[in-house]
Design an enzyme around this catalytic site. Sequence first.
Site, short mmCIF file in Angstrom:
data_model
loop_
_atom_site.label_atom_id
_atom_site.label_comp_id
_atom_site.label_asym_id
_atom_site.label_seq_id
_atom_site.Cartn_x
_atom_site.Cartn_y
_atom_site.Cartn_z
N TYR A 406 37.16 6.59 -12.03
CA TYR A 406 36.13 7.16 -11.17
C TYR A 406 36.74 7.76 -9.91
O TYR A 406 36.25 8.76 -9.39
CB TYR A 406 35.12 6.07 -10.77
CG TYR A 406 34.09 5.77 -11.84
CD1 TYR A 406 32.90 6.48 -11.90
CD2 TYR A 406 34.31 4.77 -12.77
CE1 TYR A 406 31.96 6.21 -12.87
CE2 TYR A 406 33.37 4.49 -13.75
CZ TYR A 406 32.20 5.21 -13.80
OH TYR A 406 31.27 4.94 -14.76
N TYR A 410 39.68 11.97 -7.31
CA TYR A 410 39.60 12.22 -5.87
C TYR A 410 40.94 11.96 -5.19
O TYR A 410 41.30 12.65 -4.24
CB TYR A 410 38.51 11.34 -5.26
CG TYR A 410 37.14 11.66 -5.79
CD1 TYR A 410 36.46 12.80 -5.39
CD2 TYR A 410 36.52 10.82 -6.71
CE1 TYR A 410 35.20 13.11 -5.88
CE2 TYR A 410 35.26 11.12 -7.21
CZ TYR A 410 34.61 12.26 -6.80
OH TYR A 410 33.36 12.56 -7.29
#
Length: 667
Positions: A406, A410
């Site tokens: 997840y 990023y």
Amino acid sequence: MMGMGYGVDRSFTDMAVVASPYAARGAALEPRYQPFYAGGQSTPFDIATARFGTAECAAFRHRIGCRHMAMQSSLSSFYIRKAQDDSYIEANRALADIDDRLSYPGPCGVFRCSWDDSFISSFAGKLESYFSRLRSFSSSDCDFFVSALDAVNSYALGAPDAFFSPDEQSAFLSRLCSSDWLRLRLRRHVGRVLSDISRIMGLVHKRSQPYVSDYQLARRVSRLRDNKAVLTETVAHNSLDPDEWFTLSELAGKSVSNPVNRRAELMVRCRGFEICAEDLGHVGLFLTLTCPSRFHAFSNSGKPNPNWDGSTIRDSQAWLVSRFNSIRAELNNSGIRPYGFRVAEPHHDGTAHWHLLLFIEQDNVKSLLSIFKRYMLMDSPNEPGAKKHRFKCIFADKSKGSATGYIAKYISKNIDGFAVGQDYETKSPALETAARVDAWKADNGIRQFQQIGGPSVQAWREMRRMRDEFKEDDPMLKHLSNGEWLALENVRRAADASDWAAFCIAMGGVQVRRNDQTIRCHYAVPQAMEKLCSDTGEIVLEPKTTRYGDIASARIVGVMFQRIFVATRFKDWQVVNKKKFLRGTADVMRGVTDIFDAMEAEQEYMRMLESEYDSYVAKMNALADENHWLLIESLELEAEASRRLAVASGSSERSEPWSSVNNCKTH
């Protein structure tokens, strides 16, 4: 002045002085603008905006454009958009405001935040000379500080609010007389100003220049290139063994300064937390925190946001930090101790927002989410979209992938863009936008990654220096029991194996408090021998000071394990210029060669002396033998003459030899 037609309440007394040394060749203005330009030449900014306003407006724009040559492209697009949306009068006013924001007048002249690094360095040298002169004419440090305060404030150098000791004040004043320190301060201020100006000019958004302006990106690329050159030309060498040395570029490549290493370490630690969470039955949560509308200069569609109040990127980051500090305080008071990571990244217009990967006990999930939501909606809770966008939560689902997955994109997107593909925010390749994110972080001084909970990452890095296992018979560890030795060795082995999960367990668990961890980093201020006490023979050590006179910052020297110090840094490294270091090494080797040559020449001379000495000894021996035989022959001749004399005199008395006893004998 409004009657002149350029719509700005400013007085320009010398309208004829408009020629620029930067004027582009071959670009002529319309005849009505010819009186204002020497030779009829103009800059690209002049040509792009020539159709707006009067001749006085053209002269006004030219003068501002020549002050900020590197930003002419940005100024052109900003002025044209403003003139088309409002009027050329409003565009002139806005241009004057931008000029004011980029210009800092002071006793050393006007400092422009649009200057490139060479001009910034030159101005830093000018400031150094000014402050040094000022200090030489001041009777005390207090007088110097009062005299320098005008320049310090004029150029936003950041004077402390208060000094806690005379030494602290003296160190700050010494920094004012250093061009190196001044250059760093000016660079930092320029980055902040350009970041704010770019948002005010409407340059930064997904339809134009995402995250940062093109000029900011160019500055960052140039800065990194210069930094790389400096690192390549600088070496760190062992003070006790000059043969052991590395360039700083090589050392940076082996550390987390290398984007590849930094990304890999973050992934290892994220995965380690996930393994611990699986073993403990904890839940993974992926949270997104966003600022209120007033912090966003542009909406998600790429259109200007009418709610924006002029807040800067640093204001948005500060707001998130403030909210999160309040959240952590309440979580701590409630006995909820999440662990994981936080990633700060920009929206397309540069406004900061956060992504968090947190692991927590199943029983505490509801309380944690309630606390987050309450604090995030305390500010402007009723604005449109607040409940939908201000705070989001996604539960980690193993059927869709690992929890680390997840946040992995990023992490990668905000480091080097590796394996991300397209940047979802700008729809551009992540490998390209990663450079813009890096410039965004650097110009605004934003910490991108932060570990939440878990053991100390610095202790992890220190133990990774210890490649060899701790020996049970080590004198340093002789007071440890077998169990204590094993506890220390388990920490080292986990770090050496890059096993963050095992390291967390060895340090006391993922939710262990800092003071309860198995080992802790030990910091110490470097010391130097100040003097030798003649009475006791004791060496007096004093803390090392910086070149500005204040005490050096404490450095990590090892770790503490149950009141036992374990050193992890054994060498004293000195940083010098590479050419200077190699030249010094060459001089040493040349000196060594000269010594050996002299010794060789001396040995040859000794061999010559030995040969001459042997010849001399042989000659003297031969001469001694010859004299020996001559002496014997002389004695025999003398004895024979005496015998013959006695016979001739007819004396039968035996002649006694002459001596000091009988030579005065009387008959």
